[in-house]
Write a protein that holds these residues in place. Structure first.
Motif, PDB file in Angstrom:
ATOM      1  N   GLY A   1       0.811  -1.207   0.000  1.00  0.00           N
ATOM      2  CA  GLY A   1       0.000   0.000   0.000  1.00  0.00           C
ATOM      3  C   GLY A   1       0.844   1.256   0.000  1.00  0.00           C
ATOM      4  O   GLY A   1       2.010   1.246  -0.410  1.00  0.00           O
ATOM      5  N   ILE A   2       0.224   2.331   0.491  1.00  0.00           N
ATOM      6  CA  ILE A   2       0.890   3.632   0.529  1.00  0.00           C
ATOM      7  C   ILE A   2       0.835   4.181   1.944  1.00  0.00           C
ATOM      8  O   ILE A   2       0.015   3.750   2.766  1.00  0.00           O
ATOM      9  N   TRP A   3       1.688   5.149   2.226  1.00  0.00           N
ATOM     10  CA  TRP A   3       1.733   5.727   3.560  1.00  0.00           C
ATOM     11  C   TRP A   3       2.223   7.165   3.513  1.00  0.00           C
ATOM     12  O   TRP A   3       2.856   7.591   2.549  1.00  0.00           O
ATOM     13  N   TRP A   4       1.885   7.891   4.572  1.00  0.00           N
ATOM     14  CA  TRP A   4       2.436   9.202   4.875  1.00  0.00           C
ATOM     15  C   TRP A   4       2.929   9.135   6.305  1.00  0.00           C
ATOM     16  O   TRP A   4       2.299   8.494   7.151  1.00  0.00           O
ATOM     17  N   ASP A   5       4.036   9.821   6.617  1.00  0.00           N
ATOM     18  CA  ASP A   5       4.550   9.823   7.985  1.00  0.00           C
ATOM     19  C   ASP A   5       5.298  11.127   8.225  1.00  0.00           C
ATOM     20  O   ASP A   5       6.280  11.422   7.535  1.00  0.00           O
ATOM     21  N   ASP A   6       4.842  11.905   9.197  1.00  0.00           N
ATOM     22  CA  ASP A   6       5.488  13.182   9.501  1.00  0.00           C
ATOM     23  C   ASP A   6       6.495  13.072  10.643  1.00  0.00           C
ATOM     24  O   ASP A   6       6.953  14.070  11.176  1.00  0.00           O
ATOM     25  N   GLY A   7       6.831  11.862  11.030  1.00  0.00           N
ATOM     26  CA  GLY A   7       7.776  11.655  12.126  1.00  0.00           C
ATOM     27  C   GLY A   7       7.079  11.411  13.449  1.00  0.00           C
ATOM     28  O   GLY A   7       7.699  10.972  14.416  1.00  0.00           O
ATOM     29  N   THR A   8       5.795  11.703  13.505  1.00  0.00           N
ATOM     30  CA  THR A   8       4.986  11.472  14.694  1.00  0.00           C
ATOM     31  C   THR A   8       3.769  10.635  14.359  1.00  0.00           C
ATOM     32  O   THR A   8       3.439   9.684  15.062  1.00  0.00           O
ATOM     33  N   THR A   9       3.108  11.004  13.288  1.00  0.00           N
ATOM     34  CA  THR A   9       1.882  10.329  12.861  1.00  0.00           C
ATOM     35  C   THR A   9       2.138   9.544  11.593  1.00  0.00           C
ATOM     36  O   THR A   9       2.676  10.086  10.623  1.00  0.00           O
ATOM     37  N   LEU A  10       1.752   8.284  11.613  1.00  0.00           N
ATOM     38  CA  LEU A  10       1.811   7.436  10.427  1.00  0.00           C
ATOM     39  C   LEU A  10       0.389   7.141   9.991  1.00  0.00           C
ATOM     40  O   LEU A  10      -0.418   6.665  10.795  1.00  0.00           O
TER      41      LEU A  10
ATOM     42  N   GLU B   1       3.236  17.411   0.756  1.00  0.00           N
ATOM     43  CA  GLU B   1       3.785  18.240   1.826  1.00  0.00           C
ATOM     44  C   GLU B   1       4.153  17.411   3.054  1.00  0.00           C
ATOM     45  O   GLU B   1       4.804  17.908   3.964  1.00  0.00           O
ATOM     46  N   VAL B   2       3.712  16.171   3.093  1.00  0.00           N
ATOM     47  CA  VAL B   2       4.023  15.258   4.193  1.00  0.00           C
ATOM     48  C   VAL B   2       4.869  14.130   3.613  1.00  0.00           C
ATOM     49  O   VAL B   2       4.545  13.601   2.542  1.00  0.00           O
ATOM     50  N   PRO B   3       5.967  13.763   4.276  1.00  0.00           N
ATOM     51  CA  PRO B   3       6.768  12.636   3.763  1.00  0.00           C
ATOM     52  C   PRO B   3       5.885  11.418   3.523  1.00  0.00           C
ATOM     53  O   PRO B   3       4.980  11.120   4.307  1.00  0.00           O
ATOM     54  N   ARG B   4       6.163  10.738   2.432  1.00  0.00           N
ATOM     55  CA  ARG B   4       5.301   9.639   2.016  1.00  0.00           C
ATOM     56  C   ARG B   4       6.116   8.575   1.319  1.00  0.00           C
ATOM     57  O   ARG B   4       7.291   8.759   1.028  1.00  0.00           O
ATOM     58  N   GLY B   5       5.450   7.466   1.024  1.00  0.00           N
ATOM     59  CA  GLY B   5       6.111   6.394   0.297  1.00  0.00           C
ATOM     60  C   GLY B   5       5.123   5.273   0.024  1.00  0.00           C
ATOM     61  O   GLY B   5       3.916   5.444   0.187  1.00  0.00           O
ATOM     62  N   ARG B   6       5.651   4.135  -0.380  1.00  0.00           N
ATOM     63  CA  ARG B   6       4.800   2.983  -0.670  1.00  0.00           C
ATOM     64  C   ARG B   6       5.532   1.710  -0.286  1.00  0.00           C
ATOM     65  O   ARG B   6       6.757   1.720  -0.149  1.00  0.00           O
ATOM     66  N   VAL B   7       4.771   0.651  -0.130  1.00  0.00           N
ATOM     67  CA  VAL B   7       5.339  -0.646   0.218  1.00  0.00           C
ATOM     68  C   VAL B   7       4.936  -1.646  -0.858  1.00  0.00           C
ATOM     69  O   VAL B   7       3.765  -1.784  -1.200  1.00  0.00           O
ATOM     70  N   LEU B   8       5.939  -2.314  -1.388  1.00  0.00           N
ATOM     71  CA  LEU B   8       5.751  -3.375  -2.367  1.00  0.00           C
ATOM     72  C   LEU B   8       6.151  -4.687  -1.719  1.00  0.00           C
ATOM     73  O   LEU B   8       6.760  -4.701  -0.641  1.00  0.00           O
ATOM     74  N   LEU B   9       5.865  -5.784  -2.383  1.00  0.00           N
ATOM     75  CA  LEU B   9       6.219  -7.097  -1.854  1.00  0.00           C
ATOM     76  C   LEU B   9       6.832  -7.927  -2.968  1.00  0.00           C
ATOM     77  O   LEU B   9       6.294  -7.987  -4.076  1.00  0.00           O
ATOM     78  N   ASN B  10       7.972  -8.546  -2.658  1.00  0.00           N
ATOM     79  CA  ASN B  10       8.592  -9.460  -3.610  1.00  0.00           C
ATOM     80  C   ASN B  10       7.837 -10.779  -3.530  1.00  0.00           C
ATOM     81  O   ASN B  10       7.810 -11.429  -2.486  1.00  0.00           O
ATOM     82  N   ARG B  11       7.219 -11.161  -4.624  1.00  0.00           N
ATOM     83  CA  ARG B  11       6.382 -12.360  -4.661  1.00  0.00           C
ATOM     84  C   ARG B  11       7.181 -13.619  -4.314  1.00  0.00           C
ATOM     85  O   ARG B  11       6.683 -14.516  -3.644  1.00  0.00           O
TER      86      ARG B  11
END
Length: 125
Positions: free
Chosen positions: A8-17, A61-71
């Motif tokens: 999925g995807i995520w945002w994390d400001d260092g306090t809140t994920l 404006e908020v640090p973000r990213g995504r998570v993938l999975l190696n099948r």
């Protein structure tokens, strides 16, 4: 509660994920690396308030990213930018239920001057 690794995807400001997670079998691409079809810009309206922002503020404006999975290996890959440190990567990995994972910096998710450098012209007038 499932213990299976999630993508999925995520945002994390260092306090809140804020993470939008789901099973790799749904809403995902097909291949060795399983990627969610979720997009930050499409989900921003419903999560912006969790960072004290409005849907009119930019999702990046908020640090973000995504998570993938190696099948093949079931190893998670956490794509992140320069504003996400190891302690937060560990929190992200736990939220996505990753037993094994690696972090991979992706300039697409960088913040601050590093982003500006991507758009600087190297042309002399």
């Amino acid at each position: 509660m499932s213990l299976s690794p999630q993508i999925g995807i995520w945002w994390d400001d260092g306090t809140t994920l804020v993470a939008i997670t789901h099973a790799p079998e749904s809403n995902s691409s097909d291949g060795t690396l399983i990627d969610s079809e979720l997009n930050h810009f499409e989900e921003w309206e419903r999560i912006s308030e969790q960072f004290g922002l409005s849907p009119n503020d930019e999702y990046f404006e908020v640090p973000r990213g995504r998570v993938l999975l190696n099948r093949r290996t079931e190893e998670g890959i956490i794509y992140h930018g320069n504003a996400t440190d190891l302690s937060r990567l560990q929190v992200i990995s736990a939220r996505f239920k990753l037993a094994a994972w690696k972090a991979q910096r992706n300039e697409h998710y960088d913040m601050g001057p590093d982003v500006d450098a991507l758009f600087d012209d190297d042309f002399d007038d």
